[in-house]
Design an enzyme around this catalytic site. Structure first.
Site, PDB file in Angstrom:
ATOM      1  N   ASP A  86       0.808  -1.220   0.000  1.00  0.00           N
ATOM      2  CA  ASP A  86       0.000   0.000   0.000  1.00  0.00           C
ATOM      3  C   ASP A  86       0.841   1.270   0.000  1.00  0.00           C
ATOM      4  O   ASP A  86       1.877   1.364   0.649  1.00  0.00           O
ATOM      5  CB  ASP A  86      -0.959   0.038   1.187  1.00  0.00           C
ATOM      6  CG  ASP A  86      -1.936   1.183   1.032  1.00  0.00           C
ATOM      7  OD1 ASP A  86      -2.568   1.263  -0.019  1.00  0.00           O
ATOM      8  OD2 ASP A  86      -2.028   2.011   1.948  1.00  0.00           O
ATOM      9  N   HIS A 140      -9.313   0.553  -1.280  1.00  0.00           N
ATOM     10  CA  HIS A 140      -9.888   1.874  -1.602  1.00  0.00           C
ATOM     11  C   HIS A 140     -10.296   2.089  -3.054  1.00  0.00           C
ATOM     12  O   HIS A 140      -9.756   2.942  -3.755  1.00  0.00           O
ATOM     13  CB  HIS A 140      -8.969   3.006  -1.124  1.00  0.00           C
ATOM     14  CG  HIS A 140      -7.491   2.818  -1.384  1.00  0.00           C
ATOM     15  ND1 HIS A 140      -6.975   2.546  -2.627  1.00  0.00           N
ATOM     16  CD2 HIS A 140      -6.432   2.885  -0.547  1.00  0.00           C
ATOM     17  CE1 HIS A 140      -5.665   2.452  -2.545  1.00  0.00           C
ATOM     18  NE2 HIS A 140      -5.306   2.651  -1.291  1.00  0.00           N
ATOM     19  N   ASP A 150      -8.757   3.716   5.445  1.00  0.00           N
ATOM     20  CA  ASP A 150      -7.508   4.310   4.934  1.00  0.00           C
ATOM     21  C   ASP A 150      -7.091   5.486   5.832  1.00  0.00           C
ATOM     22  O   ASP A 150      -6.649   6.536   5.355  1.00  0.00           O
ATOM     23  CB  ASP A 150      -7.628   4.759   3.476  1.00  0.00           C
ATOM     24  CG  ASP A 150      -6.255   4.972   2.833  1.00  0.00           C
ATOM     25  OD1 ASP A 150      -5.230   4.712   3.498  1.00  0.00           O
ATOM     26  OD2 ASP A 150      -6.209   5.408   1.671  1.00  0.00           O
ATOM     27  N   HIS A 167      -1.363  12.698   9.180  1.00  0.00           N
ATOM     28  CA  HIS A 167      -0.231  13.554   8.815  1.00  0.00           C
ATOM     29  C   HIS A 167      -0.234  14.756   9.744  1.00  0.00           C
ATOM     30  O   HIS A 167      -1.298  15.216  10.161  1.00  0.00           O
ATOM     31  CB  HIS A 167      -0.338  14.031   7.362  1.00  0.00           C
ATOM     32  CG  HIS A 167      -0.192  12.943   6.354  1.00  0.00           C
ATOM     33  ND1 HIS A 167       0.986  12.253   6.176  1.00  0.00           N
ATOM     34  CD2 HIS A 167      -1.072  12.404   5.481  1.00  0.00           C
ATOM     35  CE1 HIS A 167       0.816  11.348   5.228  1.00  0.00           C
ATOM     36  NE2 HIS A 167      -0.433  11.413   4.792  1.00  0.00           N
TER      37      HIS A 167
HETATM   38 ZN   LIG Z   1      -3.394   2.942  -0.602  1.00  0.00          ZN
END
Ligand SMILES: [Zn+2]
Lengths: 308, 426
Positions: free
Chosen positions: B152, B232, B305, B309
């Site tokens: 990922d 996703h 997901d 950040h």
């Molecule tokens: Zn991803």
């Protein structure tokens, strides 16, 4: 004239037809100032205008700086290299630092779309967009409109062809949006790979033949073709680009005798435009530069005098 | 240790129990479900008027540990999960260094247990260092407790390597989850390519970047008769391809994220970098098809997901800011608001997408259902309560959510994992 109420100039999209008209009218009186012996008015005396350029651009910066100076504003240039960004300082840090010095307007140029908007959302100063990413270059579009109107007496019903890398051009995007708003019929032209998705929805026609566009236009706007686009395989070679989309005197014969030629600069002579066209009688390229100062004076004057 | 949940409206993927019941939990298992249960010495939770569902299971989150602890840690991520009603979370391996060996798999599992809030399952990398060059030691990672593999953050771009990964992982008995993006097509794109990327002059990431990888992987899975899971999924055409593959009997499963059924590319006009995500927010037609895919079962489950950040990183410009948004604490609210309230899914169907189905996909046979003998992983919620998303309210270390300020319906009140109350709203 209605009272101006926009503190920022971020994009031509946010201006109404009447507001664009007002900028052009204001620029007209400032152009007269620039032709005097003493090229200065006290309109912005005591105000500070900062040129915050994250991307080098001598032309646009000089034009803004001259515009601010002719209005008697104090000016400061700040060139920020992208390297200081990678050292952990965010754009907002930089802009907040600038604003902490009590400035009135920040003229910003940045390689990423939307940065002027982000600054306007977070700062108190007037933010003037001097070009962001591939998005917008509103003063360029305004000076182009000013130049066309000055030459042809009107904008409504005029046919303009824009030729080149439409996809990566903020000048093209701002002109498509601004000119169509003023009733101009805009046709964009270039390799199909450099025409962005959905440009028709912004009001432009698309044509892949530069000769067709020359035939039908009153004004031809040529854009700089960046050599690195060829390395990214957007088109086979600069040579083929020049042959298919380059404009030279021979090709111009297909169009009206009074067809006007514009270029936002800097030019690639011999690629998108030949020297005989750039320096020929139909060229408005230097007038664009002259008018740029007047239009930027108008923009600074209006934004800094805005009532909210 | 015993726990008794009184007066529960039990909702499983197959429906809502028509009677109010009590749930008795002992040693981490559901031992008895019935009316008016009594148990001396058990702690009691009164769920009167509230729903109790099997705990949510997220097949796709980023806990950033090791290497980027300033964004999230297993500890803060677990707290965010618990607050969002999740009892099991699969952590993606794009950490620094990537989770591509037994030592790191073991570290994640141990740290998850030490924190002791939710079940933390490490997802191992498919290729060493996520470099798209060599396969990881799958048997060893599987034995260490790894149930899923993914590179990922990127796809396995080398088609031969992907073929080998699918064939080998099938033998090992570990599921491959693919992040579908052709890097040569996405290039430096930051928003969906289309009218809005043109209008805003932003670099476009075309839908075809996702669908070319999905098409390739469907063909590989069909040819090899192997399983594959698509992470996703975001475009209309992706849903259509997966629907067709399922009709053809290919062993595919798919997840969709709350932001891909709640937001469209139009939002980008604000230049809020919290909206920058991979795959990018798509068009209205894409969002409508994601919902249709959830409704007709083409999309098996909802995954967050969750991608934390820091504020500094998100204060960069749109091109430079990192992709991703946090999602664990808003997923259920968005599910109720955008899917159940909008009559796309019934409440039991939402519970299926958030619990039963992800349990089935990853072979967690003791999870995803409230029944005697199952693990005592439960979520207590109010499906009607409105609440406002606030930056200060997040348990996650990061606050990069584009939903801040929005009012959602559906509030998690308590989360029970392994028989322990790991979150309680009071
Ligand atoms: Zn991803």
């Amino acid at each position: 004239m209605v009272e101006w109420n926009k503190r920022h100039l971020l994009d031509v999209e946010e201006l109404t037809k009447e507001e664009i008209q007002q900028v052009l009218d204001t620029a007209k009186s400032f152009k007269e100032v620039s032709s005097r012996d003493v090229k200065k008015v006290p309109a912005l005396r005591g105000k500070t205008v900062v040129m915050l350029f994250f991307e080098p651009s001598t032309r646009t910066r000089t034009s803004f700086e001259l515009a601010a100076k002719r209005l008697s504003a104090d000016t400061i240039n700040i060139a920020v290299s992208s390297s200081s960004m990678s050292k952990g300082e965010t754009i907002l840090d930089t802009a907040r630092n600038v604003e902490a010095m009590n400035v009135d307007a920040i003229v910003v140029r940045h390689g990423s779309s939307g940065v002027p908007q982000i600054l306007a959302n977070n700062l108190k100063s007037s933010i003037i967009n001097a070009g962001d990413g591939c998005r917008s270059h509103p003063t360029q579009a305004l000076l182009d409109m000013f130049t066309i109107k000055e030459k042809l007496g009107k904008l409504e019903g005029i046919k303009v062809g824009i030729v080149g890398d439409i996809m990566h051009s903020r000048v093209a995007r701002s002109n498509v949006v601004g000119l169509t708003k003023m009733g101009v019929e805009v046709t964009v032209c270039g390799p199909s790979t450099l025409i962005p998705f959905g440009i028709e929805k912004l009001g432009a026609k698309v044509c892949y033949s530069v000769e067709e566009v020359i035939k039908r236009s009153d004004v031809l706007m040529l854009l700089r073709i960046q050599k690195e686009r060829q390395k990214e395989n957007y088109f086979p070679s600069i040579r083929e680009y020049a042959m298919e989309f380059g404009v030279n005197a021979e090709r111009l014969k297909k169009g009206k005798k009074e067809l006007l030629i514009m270029h936002p600069g800097p030019m690639n002579r011999g690629i998108e435009i030949s020297s005989d066209v750039a320096d020929g009688p139909q060229s408005l390229i230097l007038e664009q530069v002259t008018n740029g100062v007047a239009v930027r004076m108008a923009v600074l004057y209006l934004a800094l005098g805005a009532k909210e | 240790m015993m726990l008794l949940i009184k007066n529960a409206k039990i909702v499983n993927s197959d429906g809502i129990d028509d009677r109010i019941k009590d749930i008795l939990i002992q040693d981490g298992k559901i031992v008895k479900i019935g009316e008016n249960l009594k148990s001396d010495g058990a702690d009691i939770i009164d769920a009167k008027g509230k729903f109790v569902s099997p705990g949510f299971i997220d097949l796709h989150a980023h806990f950033r540990q090791p290497g980027q602890e300033y964004k999230e840690t297993i500890e803060t991520g677990s707290a965010a999960a618990a607050k969002g009603g999740f009892t099991s979370v699969f952590c993606m391996p794009n950490t620094k260094p990537p989770i591509d060996n037994i030592a790191l798999v073991d570290f994640i599992i141990r740290e998850g247990k030490r924190v002791g809030l939710v079940n933390v399952y490490p997802v191992g990398a498919i290729t060493k260092g996520q470099q798209d060059e060599e396969l990881t030691d799958m048997f060893e990672m599987r034995r260490a407790g790894c149930l899923m593999l993914s590179d990922d953050g990127k796809s396995v771009h080398n088609s031969h390597l992907m073929r080998m990964a699918l064939q080998y992982s099938q033998m090992v008995g570990i599921l491959i989850s693919e992040h579908c993006e052709d890097p040569l097509l996405s290039k430096t794109g930051v928003v969906n390519e289309g009218y809005f990327s043109t209008l805003l002059g932003m670099k476009g990431d075309p839908a075809v970047s996702e669908t070319t990888i999905i098409s390739r992987d469907i063909e590989l899975a069909h040819y090899l008769d192997c399983r594959i899971h698509f992470a996703h999924v975001s475009t209309k055409r992706s849903v259509e391809l997966i629907r067709r593959a399922k009709t053809d009997g290919v062993k595919v499963s798919a997840e969709a994220c709350p932001h891909h059924f709640s937001l469209t590319e139009k939002e980008i006009r604000s230049f809020n970098t919290n909206l920058k995500v991979k795959p990018p927010l798509r068009s209205e037609e894409d969002v409508a098809e994601i919902k249709r895919g959830l409704k007709d079962g083409t999309i098996d489950c909802i995954a967050t997901d969750h991608a934390p950040h820091s504020q500094e990183e998100k204060e960069l410009d749109f091109d430079q800011a990192p992709s991703g948004m946090i999602g664990l604490e808003t997923a259920f609210g968005l599910g109720i608001t955008e899917l159940v309230d909008a009559k796309i899914l019934t409440l039991p169907q939402l519970i299926d997408k958030m619990s039963a189905s992800p349990a089935k996909i990853t072979g967690l046979s003791a999870k995803g259902k409230i029944a005697e003998g199952m693990d005592a992983d439960l979520t207590v919620f109010d499906s009607e309560a409105p609440w406002q998303v606030k930056a200060a309210g997040f348990a996650s270390k990061s606050k990069n959510s584009p939903f801040i300020g929005k009012t959602l319906k559906g509030l998690v009140l308590a989360t029970i994992c392994g028989g322990n109350v790991v979150y309680n709203v009071e």
